[in-house]
Design a protein around this motif. Structure first.
Motif, PDB file in Angstrom:
ATOM      1  N   GLU A 164     -31.387 -19.003  15.279  1.00  0.00           N
ATOM      2  CA  GLU A 164     -32.895 -18.693  15.416  1.00  0.00           C
ATOM      3  C   GLU A 164     -32.469 -17.096  16.342  1.00  0.00           C
ATOM      4  O   GLU A 164     -32.800 -15.618  16.973  1.00  0.00           O
ATOM      5  N   ALA A 165     -30.922 -16.870  17.474  1.00  0.00           N
ATOM      6  CA  ALA A 165     -30.607 -16.119  18.205  1.00  0.00           C
ATOM      7  C   ALA A 165     -30.250 -14.755  16.855  1.00  0.00           C
ATOM      8  O   ALA A 165     -30.151 -13.146  17.092  1.00  0.00           O
ATOM      9  N   ALA A 166     -29.730 -14.932  15.425  1.00  0.00           N
ATOM     10  CA  ALA A 166     -30.004 -13.753  14.729  1.00  0.00           C
ATOM     11  C   ALA A 166     -30.552 -13.327  14.442  1.00  0.00           C
ATOM     12  O   ALA A 166     -30.619 -11.996  13.927  1.00  0.00           O
ATOM     13  N   GLU A 167     -31.769 -13.472  14.459  1.00  0.00           N
ATOM     14  CA  GLU A 167     -33.140 -13.337  14.494  1.00  0.00           C
ATOM     15  C   GLU A 167     -33.036 -11.659  14.632  1.00  0.00           C
ATOM     16  O   GLU A 167     -34.512 -11.137  14.146  1.00  0.00           O
ATOM     17  N   SER A 168     -32.885 -12.036  16.823  1.00  0.00           N
ATOM     18  CA  SER A 168     -32.897 -10.526  16.917  1.00  0.00           C
ATOM     19  C   SER A 168     -31.900 -10.121  17.428  1.00  0.00           C
ATOM     20  O   SER A 168     -31.706  -9.537  18.308  1.00  0.00           O
ATOM     21  N   ALA A 169     -30.880 -10.186  16.615  1.00  0.00           N
ATOM     22  CA  ALA A 169     -29.379  -9.891  16.771  1.00  0.00           C
ATOM     23  C   ALA A 169     -30.215  -8.021  16.364  1.00  0.00           C
ATOM     24  O   ALA A 169     -30.520  -7.946  16.029  1.00  0.00           O
ATOM     25  N   ARG A 170     -29.515  -7.383  17.442  1.00  0.00           N
ATOM     26  CA  ARG A 170     -28.765  -5.865  18.191  1.00  0.00           C
ATOM     27  C   ARG A 170     -28.512  -4.919  16.387  1.00  0.00           C
ATOM     28  O   ARG A 170     -29.342  -4.159  16.103  1.00  0.00           O
ATOM     29  N   VAL A 171     -27.638  -5.761  15.681  1.00  0.00           N
ATOM     30  CA  VAL A 171     -27.273  -4.960  14.570  1.00  0.00           C
ATOM     31  C   VAL A 171     -27.344  -6.811  13.370  1.00  0.00           C
ATOM     32  O   VAL A 171     -26.817  -7.587  13.991  1.00  0.00           O
ATOM     33  N   ALA A 172     -27.396  -6.440  12.069  1.00  0.00           N
ATOM     34  CA  ALA A 172     -26.758  -7.513  11.041  1.00  0.00           C
ATOM     35  C   ALA A 172     -26.486  -6.462   9.983  1.00  0.00           C
ATOM     36  O   ALA A 172     -26.362  -5.859   9.661  1.00  0.00           O
ATOM     37  N   VAL A 173     -25.350  -7.486  10.370  1.00  0.00           N
ATOM     38  CA  VAL A 173     -24.313  -6.799   9.112  1.00  0.00           C
ATOM     39  C   VAL A 173     -25.048  -7.864   7.653  1.00  0.00           C
ATOM     40  O   VAL A 173     -24.795  -9.476   7.592  1.00  0.00           O
ATOM     41  N   VAL A 174     -25.535  -7.578   6.531  1.00  0.00           N
ATOM     42  CA  VAL A 174     -25.526  -8.279   5.347  1.00  0.00           C
ATOM     43  C   VAL A 174     -25.086  -7.713   4.381  1.00  0.00           C
ATOM     44  O   VAL A 174     -24.846  -6.153   3.779  1.00  0.00           O
ATOM     45  N   LEU A 175     -24.184  -8.751   3.656  1.00  0.00           N
ATOM     46  CA  LEU A 175     -23.257  -8.298   2.336  1.00  0.00           C
ATOM     47  C   LEU A 175     -24.379  -8.932   1.273  1.00  0.00           C
ATOM     48  O   LEU A 175     -24.732 -10.036   0.905  1.00  0.00           O
ATOM     49  N   VAL A 233     -24.773  -9.556  17.589  1.00  0.00           N
ATOM     50  CA  VAL A 233     -25.033  -9.078  15.498  1.00  0.00           C
ATOM     51  C   VAL A 233     -24.865 -10.076  14.698  1.00  0.00           C
ATOM     52  O   VAL A 233     -23.636 -11.577  15.258  1.00  0.00           O
ATOM     53  N   ALA A 234     -25.305 -10.302  13.797  1.00  0.00           N
ATOM     54  CA  ALA A 234     -25.823 -11.891  12.800  1.00  0.00           C
ATOM     55  C   ALA A 234     -25.552 -11.137  11.562  1.00  0.00           C
ATOM     56  O   ALA A 234     -25.281 -10.044  11.703  1.00  0.00           O
ATOM     57  N   VAL A 235     -24.618 -11.466  10.764  1.00  0.00           N
ATOM     58  CA  VAL A 235     -24.062 -11.966   9.543  1.00  0.00           C
ATOM     59  C   VAL A 235     -25.060 -12.610   8.512  1.00  0.00           C
ATOM     60  O   VAL A 235     -24.950 -13.482   8.790  1.00  0.00           O
ATOM     61  N   VAL A 236     -25.311 -12.178   7.581  1.00  0.00           N
ATOM     62  CA  VAL A 236     -26.595 -12.915   6.714  1.00  0.00           C
ATOM     63  C   VAL A 236     -25.607 -12.055   4.503  1.00  0.00           C
ATOM     64  O   VAL A 236     -25.813 -11.329   4.189  1.00  0.00           O
ATOM     65  N   ALA A 237     -25.018 -13.449   4.316  1.00  0.00           N
ATOM     66  CA  ALA A 237     -25.086 -13.684   2.823  1.00  0.00           C
ATOM     67  C   ALA A 237     -24.563 -14.757   2.636  1.00  0.00           C
ATOM     68  O   ALA A 237     -24.682 -15.874   3.258  1.00  0.00           O
ATOM     69  N   ARG A 238     -25.242 -14.567   0.876  1.00  0.00           N
ATOM     70  CA  ARG A 238     -24.981 -15.856  -0.172  1.00  0.00           C
ATOM     71  C   ARG A 238     -24.177 -16.618   0.007  1.00  0.00           C
ATOM     72  O   ARG A 238     -24.343 -17.378  -0.080  1.00  0.00           O
ATOM     73  N   ASP A 239     -23.115 -16.141  -0.342  1.00  0.00           N
ATOM     74  CA  ASP A 239     -21.611 -16.397  -0.028  1.00  0.00           C
ATOM     75  C   ASP A 239     -21.073 -16.692   0.932  1.00  0.00           C
ATOM     76  O   ASP A 239     -20.765 -15.760   2.029  1.00  0.00           O
ATOM     77  N   PRO A 240     -20.835 -18.324   0.794  1.00  0.00           N
ATOM     78  CA  PRO A 240     -19.994 -19.051   2.649  1.00  0.00           C
ATOM     79  C   PRO A 240     -19.288 -17.887   3.088  1.00  0.00           C
ATOM     80  O   PRO A 240     -18.519 -18.102   4.021  1.00  0.00           O
ATOM     81  N   MET A 241     -17.692 -18.001   1.721  1.00  0.00           N
ATOM     82  CA  MET A 241     -16.710 -17.031   2.268  1.00  0.00           C
ATOM     83  C   MET A 241     -16.455 -15.852   2.320  1.00  0.00           C
ATOM     84  O   MET A 241     -15.908 -15.634   3.771  1.00  0.00           O
ATOM     85  N   LEU A 242     -17.859 -15.018   2.104  1.00  0.00           N
ATOM     86  CA  LEU A 242     -18.017 -13.263   2.783  1.00  0.00           C
ATOM     87  C   LEU A 242     -18.813 -13.679   4.155  1.00  0.00           C
ATOM     88  O   LEU A 242     -18.136 -12.394   4.635  1.00  0.00           O
TER      89      LEU A 242
END
Length: 206
Positions: free
Chosen positions: A43-54, A14-23
């Motif tokens: 690079e592994a985040a690009e093909s993660a099974r799930v991405a959590v986007v905040l 799972v990858a975590v995507v957020a503009r706020d580093p704290m979040l």
């Protein structure tokens, strides 16, 4: 936590995507507490099974990101309206949480549900989704093209239930539940479970 995390024997990246580093750091820490998940970066985040986007809001950029991701997307948003929620689901988002509700348990549950194709939407939005403006409803679905069994399965999918939970609730095997959902998405040419839920809600079948 073990029951929530048990999808299969393999770790779910799972990858975590957020503009706020704290979040981003907070979400990643919560997800690492689940032994069935592995938080990936670079690079592994690009093909993660799930991405959590905040994000702060559901806008065109967020919807485009959801459509472009190869894996499932769980969206954690500051505030969301019924219309925005519907557009997010139609864009392929498989999990939707308000930031204030996204504690470790709910976030992990949404990620694990998304990993197996289930869709999680805040319960209070489900009723309001019927009145939201979205894509035209499939003529076949609008005409009542769901059997009682299909409608029962889809209703529980809309509640964010996992395949095993649905099987237990309806006294079906997990394989039967998976087959029912697959048949719905294939017959009506829908993208995934989340898309099927959105269409059924728009048609007033749930």
């Amino acid at each position: 936590m073990e029951q929530i995390c048990a999808v299969d024997s393999a770790l779910v990246p799972v990858a975590v995507v957020a503009r706020d580093p704290m979040l981003e750091a907070g979400a990643a820490s919560a997800l690492r507490a689940c032994p069935e998940l592995v938080v990936v970066e670079g690079e592994a985040a690009e093909s993660a099974r799930v991405a959590v986007v905040l994000v702060d809001a559901v806008d065109r950029e967020v919807l485009d990101l959801a459509r472009a991701r190869r894996g499932a997307v769980v969206l954690v948003v500051a505030e969301v309206t019924a219309v925005q929620a519907l557009h997010a689901v139609l864009a392929g988002v498989r999990g939707l949480l308000r930031r204030r509700d996204a504690d470790a348990r709910r976030l992990t549950r949404a990620v694990m549900a998304a990993a197996v194709g289930d869709c999680t939407v805040p319960p209070d939005l489900l009723d309001r989704l019927q009145g939201a403006v979205g894509e035209p409803v499939s003529p076949a679905l609008a005409g009542g093209g769901l059997s009682e069994r299909e409608r029962a399965v889809l209703a529980l999918v809309a509640e964010g239930r996992e395949t095993g939970e649905i099987a237990k609730e309806l006294c079906y095997s997990p394989r039967t539940v998976t087959t029912v959902v697959h048949d719905i998405t294939r017959r009506f040419r829908l993208r995934n479970r989340a898309h099927a839920v959105a269409y059924a809600l728009r048609a007033g079948l749930l």
